[in-house]
Design a protein around this motif. Structure first.
Motif, PDB file in Angstrom:
ATOM      1  N   TYR A 239      -3.170  -5.710   6.604  1.00  0.00           N
ATOM      2  CA  TYR A 239      -3.028  -7.151   6.349  1.00  0.00           C
ATOM      3  C   TYR A 239      -4.267  -7.912   6.824  1.00  0.00           C
ATOM      4  O   TYR A 239      -4.818  -8.744   6.094  1.00  0.00           O
ATOM      5  CB  TYR A 239      -1.782  -7.718   7.044  1.00  0.00           C
ATOM      6  N   ALA A 240      -4.715  -7.631   8.053  1.00  0.00           N
ATOM      7  CA  ALA A 240      -5.867  -8.355   8.599  1.00  0.00           C
ATOM      8  C   ALA A 240      -7.129  -8.100   7.787  1.00  0.00           C
ATOM      9  O   ALA A 240      -8.053  -8.923   7.789  1.00  0.00           O
ATOM     10  CB  ALA A 240      -6.087  -7.960  10.056  1.00  0.00           C
ATOM     11  N   ALA A 241      -7.177  -6.962   7.089  1.00  0.00           N
ATOM     12  CA  ALA A 241      -8.333  -6.621   6.256  1.00  0.00           C
ATOM     13  C   ALA A 241      -8.241  -7.204   4.859  1.00  0.00           C
ATOM     14  O   ALA A 241      -9.180  -7.071   4.064  1.00  0.00           O
ATOM     15  CB  ALA A 241      -8.477  -5.104   6.167  1.00  0.00           C
ATOM     16  N   SER A 242      -7.147  -7.856   4.552  1.00  0.00           N
ATOM     17  CA  SER A 242      -6.893  -8.302   3.181  1.00  0.00           C
ATOM     18  C   SER A 242      -7.394  -9.719   2.923  1.00  0.00           C
ATOM     19  O   SER A 242      -7.599 -10.507   3.859  1.00  0.00           O
ATOM     20  CB  SER A 242      -5.388  -8.257   2.896  1.00  0.00           C
ATOM     21  N   PRO A 243      -7.568 -10.092   1.652  1.00  0.00           N
ATOM     22  CA  PRO A 243      -7.911 -11.472   1.318  1.00  0.00           C
ATOM     23  C   PRO A 243      -6.849 -12.461   1.784  1.00  0.00           C
ATOM     24  O   PRO A 243      -7.145 -13.621   2.079  1.00  0.00           O
ATOM     25  CB  PRO A 243      -8.008 -11.451  -0.214  1.00  0.00           C
ATOM     26  N   GLN A 244      -5.595 -12.009   1.866  1.00  0.00           N
ATOM     27  CA  GLN A 244      -4.511 -12.902   2.277  1.00  0.00           C
ATOM     28  C   GLN A 244      -4.658 -13.384   3.721  1.00  0.00           C
ATOM     29  O   GLN A 244      -4.074 -14.402   4.107  1.00  0.00           O
ATOM     30  CB  GLN A 244      -3.158 -12.202   2.114  1.00  0.00           C
ATOM     31  N   ALA A 245      -5.438 -12.666   4.531  1.00  0.00           N
ATOM     32  CA  ALA A 245      -5.600 -13.032   5.944  1.00  0.00           C
ATOM     33  C   ALA A 245      -6.815 -13.932   6.159  1.00  0.00           C
ATOM     34  O   ALA A 245      -7.429 -13.911   7.224  1.00  0.00           O
ATOM     35  CB  ALA A 245      -5.714 -11.772   6.793  1.00  0.00           C
ATOM     36  N   SER A 246      -7.147 -14.731   5.178  1.00  0.00           N
ATOM     37  CA  SER A 246      -8.392 -15.510   5.202  1.00  0.00           C
ATOM     38  C   SER A 246      -8.454 -16.559   6.302  1.00  0.00           C
ATOM     39  O   SER A 246      -9.550 -16.980   6.697  1.00  0.00           O
ATOM     40  CB  SER A 246      -8.612 -16.181   3.839  1.00  0.00           C
TER      41      SER A 246
END
Length: 265
Positions: A239-246
């Motif tokens: 999750y932290a590596a994802s675009p959603q965690a911007s």
């Protein structure tokens, strides 16, 4: 929410087993190309084969290097010059009496757990800043906040990693590069299971019994009252590596089962 990391390349240090392997697997299953690292070609090749089974069609390569040294970090950088996601996972731990821990041991832990992350982040985050996108994760520990008396030297390195993570996030303020620390608690990694199995053999108990006693005796504040599974830590990392965690950066993301008895990170 569906996390899609297609088109991104991740570098995960120390990823032939345990938490690092679980993170590499999670990133690959989300569509990222992944570079893994380990100390020997045999371990790297074995992990690649296993990851390709777990994530069919994923692009996975590996580098055998000792990342506790500048030369080892440079070997990885030469083999994989750029990354969209960097996971600084490589690290060592070993219980040892404070008064019996010599200078060489303190330095060995600092080089492996802290300077590996500093060297890799210094390189890969520079490229992320230029491209104005990236994710940098530092694997810290609940031991960064609850310094274990049996491993003061280890706890020190995890506090240092958390400091570097927060500082780098501030250095990259205003960019689309996020930097976060992940704080696992005791986890069923290869090293921890090996340690607990040795204790079980010595005490004539089952591994399950020793694990339960370990949590009760050493981490009595645990809310989940068990060891975490590596995949549970990996889920937070993906999750932290994802675009959603911007909008998540400069944070200490806890996956420690509630051991740290505070609501603040």
């Amino acid at each position: 929410m569906r996390i899609d990391l297609s088109g991104q390349h991740a570098v995960v240090s120390g990823s032939t087993a345990g938490i690092g392997y679980a993170i590499a697997k999670g990133l690959a299953q989300a569509g990222a190309a992944v570079t893994i690292t380990g100390r020997t070609p045999e371990r790297v090749e074995s992990a690649i084969a296993s990851l390709q089974q777990a994530a069919p069609g994923a692009h996975i390569n590996g580098v055998a290097a000792d990342l506790s040294t500048a030369a080892g970090c440079n070997a990885l950088i030469q083999a994989q010059p750029e990354a969209d996601i960097l996971v600084n996972n490589v690290g060592i731990f070993q219980p040892q009496d404070f008064f019996e821990t010599d200078d060489e041991t303190w330095d060995r832990f600092f080089q492996a757990n802290v300077m590996s992350a500093v060297r890799l982040s210094r390189h890969y985050a520079r490229g992320m800043k230029t491209r104005d996108y990236g994710r940098v994760l530092f694997l810290s520990s609940e031991s960064a906040m609850n310094i274990p008396t049996e491993m003061v030297h280890y706890g020190m390195t995890k506090s240092a990693v958390q400091s570097v993570s927060r500082g780098l996030a501030k250095v990259l303020a205003g960019t689309r590069v996020t930097v976060n620390a992940i704080l696992p608690g005791p986890t069923r990694s290869e090293g921890v299971v090996k340690m607990l199995q040795q204790m079980a053999d010595e005490q004539g108990k089952t591994l399950a019994e020793v694990e339960a006693n370990f949590v009760a005796d050493n981490r009595p504040s645990s809310i989940i009252q068990r060891l975490a599974d590596p995949d549970e830590v990996a889920h937070m990392c993906v999750y932290a590596a994802s675009p959603q965690a911007s909008a998540t950066t400069g944070a200490a993301l806890r996956v420690e089962g509630g051991i740290v008895d505070t609501m603040a990170s």
